[in-house]
Write a protein that holds these residues in place. Sequence first.
Motif, mmCIF file in Angstrom:
data_model
loop_
_atom_site.group_PDB
_atom_site.id
_atom_site.type_symbol
_atom_site.label_atom_id
_atom_site.label_comp_id
_atom_site.label_asym_id
_atom_site.label_seq_id
_atom_site.Cartn_x
_atom_site.Cartn_y
_atom_site.Cartn_z
ATOM 1 N N SER A 38 0.832 -1.203 0.000
ATOM 2 C CA SER A 38 0.000 0.000 0.000
ATOM 3 C C SER A 38 0.871 1.258 0.000
ATOM 4 O O SER A 38 2.074 1.197 0.246
ATOM 5 N N GLU A 233 -1.825 -12.337 6.677
ATOM 6 C CA GLU A 233 -3.147 -11.711 6.772
ATOM 7 C C GLU A 233 -3.111 -10.314 6.115
ATOM 8 O O GLU A 233 -4.035 -9.908 5.432
ATOM 9 N N ARG A 234 -1.979 -9.634 6.317
ATOM 10 C CA ARG A 234 -1.811 -8.271 5.779
ATOM 11 C C ARG A 234 -1.909 -8.287 4.245
ATOM 12 O O ARG A 234 -2.569 -7.444 3.643
ATOM 13 N N LYS A 236 -3.377 -10.586 2.433
ATOM 14 C CA LYS A 236 -4.746 -10.948 2.064
ATOM 15 C C LYS A 236 -5.627 -9.708 2.037
ATOM 16 O O LYS A 236 -6.400 -9.488 1.117
ATOM 17 N N ARG A 237 -5.482 -8.896 3.074
ATOM 18 C CA ARG A 237 -6.275 -7.670 3.163
ATOM 19 C C ARG A 237 -5.945 -6.733 1.996
ATOM 20 O O ARG A 237 -6.818 -6.134 1.393
ATOM 21 N N ARG A 240 -7.463 -7.921 -1.225
ATOM 22 C CA ARG A 240 -8.920 -7.764 -1.265
ATOM 23 C C ARG A 240 -9.336 -6.370 -1.728
ATOM 24 O O ARG A 240 -10.416 -6.198 -2.287
ATOM 25 N N THR A 241 -8.479 -5.365 -1.505
ATOM 26 C CA THR A 241 -8.851 -4.006 -1.908
ATOM 27 C C THR A 241 -8.947 -3.871 -3.427
ATOM 28 O O THR A 241 -9.495 -2.904 -3.929
#
Lengths: 246, 219
Positions: A38, A233-234, A236-237, A240-241
Amino acid sequence: MESVLKIEHMSKKFDDLIVLEDINLSIDKGEVVVIVGSSGCGKSTLLRCINGLEDIDEGQVLLDGETVNPGNRNLTKSREKIGMVFQSYDLFPHKTILENAILAPMKVQKRSRKDAVEEAMRLLDRVGLAERKDSYPRQLSGGQKQRVAIVRALMMDPEVLLFDEVTAALDPEMVREVLDVILDLAKQKRTMLIVTHEMSFAKAIADRILFLDDGRIIEDSDPKEFFTSPATERAKRFLRTFEYEK
Amino acid sequence: MDPEIIREYIPIFTQAFILTVKIGWIGIALAFLIGVLCAFTTYFKIPVAAAAVRCYVELFRNTPLLVQLFFIYYGLPAVGIRISAEVCGAIGLGLLGGSYMTESIRSGLEAIPVIQTESALSLGMTNGQLFRDVILPQAFTISVPGIVANVIFLLKETSVFSAISLMDLMFTAKDLIGLYYNTMESLFLLVIFYVIMLLPVSLAGTLIEKKVRYRMFGD
């Protein structure tokens, strides 16, 4: 495989803010590595540290076993071998397309004008811009400018190419023409380090995906694996965006 | 207006014109030289020198040329330095113009985006090559309108030279009016000669601006 670029324990701070923390990375010849993450995770800073546009606080960058750290007398020599294309249009506005391409080869590598022009025309032709050689940058579209910027970097015959979100400022239709050029370079077995937000492009071009979060590489994996089943998990998140559901 | 008097005055005015143009352009050349040196000093943030440049620019930009000329012409002899009115005029104009030129050239240099520096460096160019081949030509293009405006302004400022008894156009006109009361003729010639001095500069300036700006801006 022989490693071209090596980063060892690199850390970078802006005042108290840690931007990059203990980065370790080795890139093989001909490998295409895509960095995702990000905004503000340190992707661009990582690229800028590699060619010495930013000082690093700890660790070192090695190109063919030689350090590229700022302050090194050979910094300009190393930069010759590390090509970089930026997000914003960075062509020299006072020079024509052809002059943009041949300036550094003639000044830095002392190549003859004839020789430089010949190669520039070959490369410009390859990206479909040979006819625009006498135009000025302001007369070109964003996508055309980025293709010229790539040609200009290629003219130095760099060992590694760095792409810093080169399509982020482009209209969707122009993104394609620029990415096609980069795909073509991948086929030619160019060693590349690419920062991008274009996930489908990353999937198509990458030999390896690095996922950066908070200044650290938290995933270094095969693209298939990364996009289908990311380990963290990071990630994956993050992935998903890019998906939309109603 | 008497054409006979005008004809008679033309040689006198021509002489004054030559003197004015000569000192004016020497002053402008000096101003440009000072401007380039000071702008580079500021741009490269040379310690101490950059601060000195700042003081110089503010001092000379914010005082009238007349005051500066008085200071040089009457002040220097007081400390034992004697200079002629011509030299004083050229130096005064050079110092005033230098402060304006510094600002015009500096603003051009500072207008170049950082990305230009970074892309040149990432191509392996040295700082010297970067400055000479990338920064300077672009900065010049941006500075040209300011430099041209300064040149015109400085040529007009020569009209205060008469205050230090330089036989320039203004002095000649005032002198002739005082002697013979041919006010109309003298003022007419004064205006004409100033236009002759400045019109070519204006036109040439516009032409140069067009030519150098085309590459980068296209208009």
